[in-house]
Design a protein around this motif. Structure first.
Motif, short mmCIF file in Angstrom:
data_model
loop_
_atom_site.label_atom_id
_atom_site.label_comp_id
_atom_site.label_asym_id
_atom_site.label_seq_id
_atom_site.Cartn_x
_atom_site.Cartn_y
_atom_site.Cartn_z
N GLU A 4 40.37 12.72 12.11
CA GLU A 4 41.07 11.52 11.67
C GLU A 4 41.49 11.64 10.21
N LYS A 5 42.76 11.41 9.94
CA LYS A 5 43.26 11.48 8.57
C LYS A 5 42.63 10.39 7.70
N THR A 6 42.14 9.31 8.30
CA THR A 6 41.57 8.21 7.52
C THR A 6 40.24 8.58 6.88
N LYS A 7 39.64 9.70 7.29
CA LYS A 7 38.35 10.12 6.73
C LYS A 7 38.57 11.00 5.50
N ASP A 8 37.59 10.97 4.60
CA ASP A 8 37.61 11.87 3.45
C ASP A 8 36.73 13.09 3.69
N TRP A 9 35.69 12.94 4.52
CA TRP A 9 34.70 14.00 4.75
C TRP A 9 34.51 14.22 6.24
N TYR A 10 34.21 15.46 6.61
CA TYR A 10 34.11 15.80 8.03
C TYR A 10 32.82 16.56 8.36
N ASP A 11 31.89 16.61 7.43
CA ASP A 11 30.63 17.31 7.65
C ASP A 11 29.91 16.80 8.90
N THR A 12 29.75 15.47 8.97
CA THR A 12 29.01 14.87 10.08
C THR A 12 29.74 15.09 11.40
N ILE A 13 31.05 14.86 11.40
CA ILE A 13 31.85 15.00 12.62
C ILE A 13 31.78 16.41 13.17
N ILE A 14 31.94 17.41 12.29
CA ILE A 14 31.96 18.80 12.76
C ILE A 14 30.56 19.27 13.12
N SER A 15 29.54 18.78 12.44
CA SER A 15 28.16 19.09 12.84
C SER A 15 27.90 18.61 14.26
N LYS A 16 28.38 17.42 14.58
CA LYS A 16 28.21 16.88 15.94
C LYS A 16 29.01 17.69 16.95
N MET A 17 30.21 18.15 16.56
CA MET A 17 31.00 18.99 17.46
C MET A 17 30.21 20.23 17.87
N SER A 18 29.51 20.81 16.92
CA SER A 18 28.74 22.02 17.20
C SER A 18 27.68 21.75 18.26
N ILE A 19 26.91 20.69 18.08
CA ILE A 19 25.85 20.34 19.04
C ILE A 19 26.45 19.99 20.39
N GLU A 20 27.53 19.23 20.40
CA GLU A 20 28.15 18.80 21.66
C GLU A 20 28.73 19.98 22.44
N ASN A 21 29.06 21.06 21.72
CA ASN A 21 29.59 22.25 22.38
C ASN A 21 28.49 23.28 22.65
N ASN A 22 27.24 22.80 22.61
CA ASN A 22 26.07 23.62 22.96
C ASN A 22 25.81 24.78 22.01
N PHE A 23 26.18 24.59 20.74
CA PHE A 23 25.81 25.53 19.71
C PHE A 23 24.58 25.00 18.96
N GLN A 24 24.00 25.86 18.13
CA GLN A 24 22.83 25.48 17.34
C GLN A 24 23.18 25.48 15.86
N ASN A 25 22.62 24.52 15.13
CA ASN A 25 22.84 24.42 13.70
C ASN A 25 21.53 24.70 12.96
N PHE A 26 21.64 25.43 11.85
CA PHE A 26 20.46 25.83 11.09
C PHE A 26 20.67 25.58 9.60
N VAL A 27 19.56 25.35 8.90
CA VAL A 27 19.53 25.35 7.44
C VAL A 27 18.51 26.40 7.03
N LEU A 28 18.89 27.27 6.10
CA LEU A 28 18.01 28.33 5.63
C LEU A 28 17.39 27.90 4.31
N THR A 29 16.09 27.66 4.31
CA THR A 29 15.43 27.16 3.10
C THR A 29 15.18 28.26 2.08
N THR A 30 15.28 29.52 2.50
CA THR A 30 15.11 30.63 1.56
C THR A 30 16.44 31.08 0.94
N VAL A 31 17.53 30.52 1.43
CA VAL A 31 18.85 30.80 0.85
C VAL A 31 19.27 29.55 0.09
#
Length: 236
Positions: free
Chosen positions: A174-201
């Motif tokens: 949506e052009k009305t949004k300024d940020w897409y972090d949340t939307i694209i993170s959800k896309m990943s999960i909905e498409n059966n991918f996994q999301n990770f955060v690396l605490t040592t990086v």
């Protein structure tokens, strides 16, 4: 051989932007770095053009290619996806208030290449003293080196894998949004991918350094929320 496309969206904040660009330049991995200048002031454009040869990045001045006013993060993401897919490499977003180490990008790539089913993987953000800070305060107490999460990842310093990029249609943003972090993170999960955060990086994040008006949240919260809700800025 290029292992990743790295993109940095820019809106003014010249000092932090040049720090970010220089840190990416010092990375110990072959990459293609593209800076998207989103209608910054004239002096910022001039400095970016002056520093292209010093730091080896491609510069796209959006005012030369589109007419829609800033912010144009949706356009940046779509064009970045196209480029990464054409080169058959992951896309890494590093925003202009983040400093990476020489091995940050290599570590993100190495983890991705060794782990199946990755949609997104982010480096954890810290302050100048190494303490976890915004936007990853939600993971502050974690001791494990790898966090698998369904919570939103920030685009501060985040890799989007090639399979994930090929699975999504960013024309739906949506052009009305300024940020897409949340939307694209959800896309990943909905498409059966996994999301990770690396605490040592870890990457040094100067919160809102790329958008100074947001510092009002801490210095003048009333003025910040007036801009956020009345002027409609900072839509997630």
């Amino acid at each position: 051989m290029i292992r990743a496309v790295v993109v940095t969206p820019v809106k003014n904040s010249l000092e932090t932007t040049l720090d970010t660009i220089e840190s990416i330049y010092r990375s110990n991995v072959d990459l293609k770095h593209v800076v998207f200048n989103d209608f910054s002031d004239k002096n910022v454009r001039e400095e970016l053009e002056r520093n292209q040869s010093n730091f080896g990045f491609d510069l796209v001045n959006l005012e030369d290619v589109i007419k829609t006013p800033s912010p144009n993060y949706d356009y940046v993401l779509r064009e970045s996806k196209k480029l990464a897919i054409s080169l058959k490499v992951p896309l890494i977003i590093i925003e202009s208030d983040v400093i990476v180490d020489e091995d940050t990008i290599a570590k993100l790539l190495d983890f991705t290449e060794k782990t199946e089913g990755i949609g997104m993987v982010g480096a954890i953000t810290v302050d100048e003293h190494g303490a976890v800070n915004f936007p990853y305060l939600k993971f502050k107490g974690e001791k494990v080196p790898v966090i698998k999460t369904e919570r939103s990842l920030s685009f501060c310093c985040t890799l989007l894998s090639s399979p994930f990029l090929n699975s999504i249609d960013l024309n739906t943003l949506e052009k009305t949004k300024d940020w897409y972090d949340t939307i694209i993170s959800k896309m990943s999960i909905e498409n059966n991918f996994q999301n990770f955060v690396l605490t040592t990086v870890k990457v040094w994040h100067r919160p809102h350094g790329s958008r100074p008006w947001k510092q009002l949240k801490y210095t003048n919260p009333i003025k910040y929320y007036l801009q956020k809700f009345i002027l409609g800025r900072d839509k997630i």
